[in-house]
Design a protein around this motif. Structure first.
Motif, PDB file in Angstrom:
ATOM      1  N   LEU A 157     -44.767   1.071  28.630  1.00 46.39           N
ATOM      2  CA  LEU A 157     -43.090   0.409  28.466  1.00 46.39           C
ATOM      3  C   LEU A 157     -42.191   1.088  29.405  1.00 46.39           C
ATOM      4  O   LEU A 157     -41.040   0.658  29.579  1.00 46.39           O
ATOM      5  CB  LEU A 157     -42.552   0.397  27.097  1.00 46.39           C
ATOM      6  CG  LEU A 157     -43.522  -0.656  26.127  1.00 46.39           C
ATOM      7  CD1 LEU A 157     -43.043  -0.491  24.823  1.00 46.39           C
ATOM      8  CD2 LEU A 157     -43.461  -1.953  26.535  1.00 46.39           C
ATOM      9  N   LEU A 158     -42.595   2.380  29.906  1.00 39.95           N
ATOM     10  CA  LEU A 158     -41.455   2.992  30.826  1.00 39.95           C
ATOM     11  C   LEU A 158     -41.670   2.495  32.263  1.00 39.95           C
ATOM     12  O   LEU A 158     -42.712   1.966  32.596  1.00 39.95           O
ATOM     13  CB  LEU A 158     -42.061   4.488  30.983  1.00 39.95           C
ATOM     14  CG  LEU A 158     -41.878   5.288  29.611  1.00 39.95           C
ATOM     15  CD1 LEU A 158     -42.677   7.035  29.764  1.00 39.95           C
ATOM     16  CD2 LEU A 158     -40.402   5.252  28.970  1.00 39.95           C
ATOM     17  N   ASN A 159     -40.583   2.440  32.902  1.00 43.54           N
ATOM     18  CA  ASN A 159     -40.680   1.913  34.163  1.00 43.54           C
ATOM     19  C   ASN A 159     -41.155   2.842  35.447  1.00 43.54           C
ATOM     20  O   ASN A 159     -41.575   3.976  34.956  1.00 43.54           O
ATOM     21  CB  ASN A 159     -39.083   1.521  34.684  1.00 43.54           C
ATOM     22  CG  ASN A 159     -38.115   2.573  34.771  1.00 43.54           C
ATOM     23  OD1 ASN A 159     -38.585   3.789  34.866  1.00 43.54           O
ATOM     24  ND2 ASN A 159     -36.960   2.277  34.446  1.00 43.54           N
ATOM     25  N   GLU A 160     -40.976   2.372  36.674  1.00 48.75           N
ATOM     26  CA  GLU A 160     -41.776   3.139  37.595  1.00 48.75           C
ATOM     27  C   GLU A 160     -41.113   4.452  37.932  1.00 48.75           C
ATOM     28  O   GLU A 160     -41.665   5.747  38.537  1.00 48.75           O
ATOM     29  CB  GLU A 160     -41.656   2.429  39.084  1.00 48.75           C
ATOM     30  CG  GLU A 160     -40.319   2.095  39.620  1.00 48.75           C
ATOM     31  CD  GLU A 160     -39.600   1.125  38.757  1.00 48.75           C
ATOM     32  OE1 GLU A 160     -38.527   0.417  39.244  1.00 48.75           O
ATOM     33  OE2 GLU A 160     -40.266   0.259  37.990  1.00 48.75           O
ATOM     34  N   LYS A 161     -39.805   4.676  37.428  1.00 47.58           N
ATOM     35  CA  LYS A 161     -39.152   6.051  37.289  1.00 47.58           C
ATOM     36  C   LYS A 161     -39.445   6.853  36.093  1.00 47.58           C
ATOM     37  O   LYS A 161     -39.135   7.865  36.301  1.00 47.58           O
ATOM     38  CB  LYS A 161     -37.675   5.778  37.414  1.00 47.58           C
ATOM     39  CG  LYS A 161     -37.308   5.146  38.824  1.00 47.58           C
ATOM     40  CD  LYS A 161     -35.829   4.910  38.897  1.00 47.58           C
ATOM     41  CE  LYS A 161     -35.301   4.254  40.093  1.00 47.58           C
ATOM     42  NZ  LYS A 161     -33.763   4.173  40.178  1.00 47.58           N
ATOM     43  N   GLY A 162     -40.148   6.319  35.188  1.00 47.63           N
ATOM     44  CA  GLY A 162     -40.557   6.956  33.901  1.00 47.63           C
ATOM     45  C   GLY A 162     -39.418   6.880  33.272  1.00 47.63           C
ATOM     46  O   GLY A 162     -39.324   7.943  32.034  1.00 47.63           O
ATOM     47  N   GLU A 163     -38.552   5.841  33.224  1.00 43.84           N
ATOM     48  CA  GLU A 163     -37.439   5.618  32.343  1.00 43.84           C
ATOM     49  C   GLU A 163     -37.710   4.684  31.542  1.00 43.84           C
ATOM     50  O   GLU A 163     -38.548   3.807  31.369  1.00 43.84           O
ATOM     51  CB  GLU A 163     -36.212   5.351  33.125  1.00 43.84           C
ATOM     52  CG  GLU A 163     -35.710   6.841  33.990  1.00 43.84           C
ATOM     53  CD  GLU A 163     -34.506   6.238  34.974  1.00 43.84           C
ATOM     54  OE1 GLU A 163     -33.638   7.193  35.515  1.00 43.84           O
ATOM     55  OE2 GLU A 163     -34.225   5.051  34.894  1.00 43.84           O
ATOM     56  N   LEU A 164     -36.984   4.848  30.358  1.00 42.52           N
ATOM     57  CA  LEU A 164     -36.940   3.509  29.151  1.00 42.52           C
ATOM     58  C   LEU A 164     -36.119   2.710  29.335  1.00 42.52           C
ATOM     59  O   LEU A 164     -34.870   3.154  29.219  1.00 42.52           O
ATOM     60  CB  LEU A 164     -36.971   4.378  27.696  1.00 42.52           C
ATOM     61  CG  LEU A 164     -37.048   3.392  26.578  1.00 42.52           C
ATOM     62  CD1 LEU A 164     -38.552   2.976  26.520  1.00 42.52           C
ATOM     63  CD2 LEU A 164     -36.808   4.156  25.077  1.00 42.52           C
ATOM     64  N   PRO A 165     -36.532   1.583  29.822  1.00 38.79           N
ATOM     65  CA  PRO A 165     -35.513   0.350  29.909  1.00 38.79           C
ATOM     66  C   PRO A 165     -34.840   0.078  28.721  1.00 38.79           C
ATOM     67  O   PRO A 165     -35.689   0.033  27.382  1.00 38.79           O
ATOM     68  CB  PRO A 165     -36.384  -0.733  30.508  1.00 38.79           C
ATOM     69  CG  PRO A 165     -37.544  -0.253  30.953  1.00 38.79           C
ATOM     70  CD  PRO A 165     -37.857   0.974  30.242  1.00 38.79           C
ATOM     71  N   ARG A 166     -33.343  -0.357  28.471  1.00 28.92           N
ATOM     72  CA  ARG A 166     -32.820  -0.645  27.567  1.00 28.92           C
ATOM     73  C   ARG A 166     -32.721   0.275  26.296  1.00 28.92           C
ATOM     74  O   ARG A 166     -32.803   0.122  25.065  1.00 28.92           O
ATOM     75  CB  ARG A 166     -33.517  -2.008  26.764  1.00 28.92           C
ATOM     76  CG  ARG A 166     -33.601  -3.243  27.740  1.00 28.92           C
ATOM     77  CD  ARG A 166     -34.225  -4.416  26.866  1.00 28.92           C
ATOM     78  NE  ARG A 166     -35.530  -4.155  26.176  1.00 28.92           N
ATOM     79  CZ  ARG A 166     -36.578  -4.322  26.863  1.00 28.92           C
ATOM     80  NH1 ARG A 166     -36.692  -4.188  28.067  1.00 28.92           N
ATOM     81  NH2 ARG A 166     -37.618  -3.947  26.125  1.00 28.92           N
ATOM     82  N   ALA A 167     -32.785   1.722  26.807  1.00 28.46           N
ATOM     83  CA  ALA A 167     -32.941   2.739  25.752  1.00 28.46           C
ATOM     84  C   ALA A 167     -31.787   2.742  25.053  1.00 28.46           C
ATOM     85  O   ALA A 167     -31.824   3.028  23.739  1.00 28.46           O
ATOM     86  CB  ALA A 167     -32.969   4.030  26.840  1.00 28.46           C
ATOM     87  N   GLY A 168     -30.637   2.407  25.529  1.00 28.67           N
ATOM     88  CA  GLY A 168     -29.210   2.396  24.915  1.00 28.67           C
ATOM     89  C   GLY A 168     -29.139   1.407  23.589  1.00 28.67           C
ATOM     90  O   GLY A 168     -28.969   1.684  22.607  1.00 28.67           O
ATOM     91  N   ARG A 169     -30.117   0.314  23.734  1.00 29.05           N
ATOM     92  CA  ARG A 169     -30.268  -0.677  22.649  1.00 29.05           C
ATOM     93  C   ARG A 169     -31.137  -0.185  21.702  1.00 29.05           C
ATOM     94  O   ARG A 169     -30.855  -0.400  20.509  1.00 29.05           O
ATOM     95  CB  ARG A 169     -30.580  -1.917  23.265  1.00 29.05           C
ATOM     96  CG  ARG A 169     -29.583  -2.697  24.200  1.00 29.05           C
ATOM     97  CD  ARG A 169     -30.251  -4.046  24.445  1.00 29.05           C
ATOM     98  NE  ARG A 169     -29.166  -5.004  24.944  1.00 29.05           N
ATOM     99  CZ  ARG A 169     -29.078  -6.261  25.329  1.00 29.05           C
ATOM    100  NH1 ARG A 169     -30.031  -6.831  24.503  1.00 29.05           N
ATOM    101  NH2 ARG A 169     -28.181  -6.737  25.831  1.00 29.05           N
TER     102      ARG A 169
END
Length: 465
Positions: free
Chosen positions: A298-310
């Motif tokens: 579920l991490l994006n191509e940058k290794g970040e978690l989309p909608r992490a704030g939510r």
């Protein structure tokens, strides 16, 4: 289709059946909290029936928020470790008197509101997305080892190697092999093998079937007299009991039971208590979200978690709701990995788990009869799946990445804490970067996190948290 519109199932490569099975698996893997939490918090003087309802209801509400608002397959409930701190460190260990649990609930409430503010200002989101890639993989693998250890310990496959000799605690090793004459050990190992075999044959609900089969075998073991119920030793019946049954116990004994008077008269003591809750919850949640998201791709191509704030805001709301209802800190559960391993990819998995928490309230005799040895195989097997993240780690080149990732892996199971694993991993990463002349690689958020960990170490050294 309404569900497709809400959860974007096709976009995530899943379907309704898979998500529901995943949600059921997640729920069964964490249903033990419905039995453990009331028992643990009951030691503080809290009404156990009220705590049960508070635990189930807060878990349902928080998980619904996660599912609908953040669209992640992550379920929430009163966190293990945090409930132990609530009971033993605060209520029983600080000499606060009979009303200590009200003070602890107040600290959880304040912590929750602080988390909401941190989430709104995206501080927690920046932590999630600012963790170096190698550390993320190390955290995922560490969580795998940690939940495997929970499963092994819960089933009695491993145990503390301690004995009393001449009035003194003596041990040759920290942990030892459990008793293989014990039915819980045998049944749990059978469950692990069963899940492995079912997975080999690509049975879709392998983990769920493993939990249910192990539980049913436990019932037969009890009926045969091999599994002997002994509540004093922590061995409870696998057979549901409806004696003195009440469909919906009252929440009144714990609902909105806060003690703000203590806060005004003892601000420093209260801040210390609240900070400990804040610290552990902050980094346990971060670690859990990273681990579950990484396992579910579920991490994006940058290794970040989309909608992490939510996702983080959902967690914070759950903490506030839980405190109001009367339970310890509500947090994202690492057992959500069990549902992700079954194919859960969207909030529909979480919503399914949330519904089951509501169903569990009137049917609690059934759900609380699924003992720890039955869920242990799921935790152990999911630990295996999460350990695969080690293959993505780089152990050569930058030593900060290698050492940080390694410490994150080993310190979680060895200190029995996700937060400790993250602390050792991230702090060592920052320190090595500084002393190897790579200060430019350190982002501002990592400096902030490093400072928080230094503060945490100081409080640990002073024995005040």
């Amino acid at each position: 289709m309404l569900l497709e519109k809400i959860f974007k199932l096709k976009e995530h490569g899943t379907n309704v059946k898979t998500e529901i099975l995943a949600g059921l698996t997640t729920f069964l893997a964490m249903a033990y909290i419905l039995a453990v939490n009331p028992s643990l918090l009951g030691l503080t003087g809290m009404d156990q029936n009220a705590v049960f309802v508070a635990t189930a209801l807060s878990a349902a509400i928080a998980t619904f928020v996660m599912g609908f608002f953040a669209n992640y397959p992550v379920a929430l409930a009163s966190g293990m470790g945090l409930n132990a701190y609530f009971t033993y460190s605060v209520c029983l260990g600080m000499g606060l008197g009979d009303g200590a649990w009200r003070i602890a609930l107040t600290a959880v409430l304040v912590e929750g509101f602080i988390f909401i503010l941190l989430s709104l200002f995206k501080f927690r989101e920046k932590i999630v997305n600012g963790i170096p890639e190698n550390l993320k993989y190390g955290i995922t693998a560490g969580i795998g080892l940690f939940i495997s250890m929970i499963g092994l310990k819960g089933a009695g496959i491993i145990r503390s190697d301690a004995s009393i000799v001449d009035g003194k605690v003596s041990s040759s090793t920290l942990v030892a092999l459990g008793d293989f004459a014990s039915p819980t050990v045998v049944l749990a190992l059978i469950g692990v093998i069963l899940i492995g075999v079912l997975t080999h044959y690509h049975v879709k609900a392998a983990i769920l079937l493993g939990i249910l089969a192990t539980w049913i075998l436990g019932i037969f073991a009890e009926l045969s007299g091999w599994y002997v119920v002994n509540p004093a030793a922590g061995v409870y019946s696998n057979i549901p009991s409806f004696a003195n049954y009440t469909p919906f116990p009252s929440l009144a004994p714990t609902f909105m039971q806060f003690d703000f008077n203590y806060v005004t008269h003892n601000p420093m003591n209260f801040i210390i208590v609240m900070f400990a809750f804040l610290f552990v919850d902050l980094f346990d949640t971060v670690g859990t979200l990273i681990g579950v998201a990484s396992k579910g791709n579920l991490l994006n191509e940058k290794g970040e978690l989309p909608r992490a704030g939510r996702a983080l805001l959902s967690d914070a709301v759950g903490t506030v709701v839980g405190a109001c209802l009367g339970t310890s800190t509500v947090t994202s559960f690492v057992e959500s990995s069990a549902g992700v391993a079954e194919g859960g990819r969207t909030g529909l998995t979480a919503v399914t788990s949330g519904v089951l928490f509501l169903v569990a309230i009137p049917l609690y005799p059934i759900f609380t009869s699924i003992q720890g040895f039955a869920t242990a195989p799921a935790l152990i097997f999911v630990g295996l799946l999460m350990m695969s993240s080690v293959l993505k780690m780089k152990f050569s080149g930058d030593l900060a990445d290698a050492v940080g990732g390694f410490l994150a892996i080993i310190m979680m199971p060895f200190t029995y804490s996700i937060a400790n694993g993250i602390m050792f991993g991230m702090l060592s990463w920052v320190i090595i970067k500084i002393f190897t002349g790579k200060i430019k690689d350190i982002s501002p958020i990592m400096y902030v996190v490093g400072g928080l960990f230094v503060l945490r170490i100081i409080t640990l050294a002073m024995h005040i948290a």
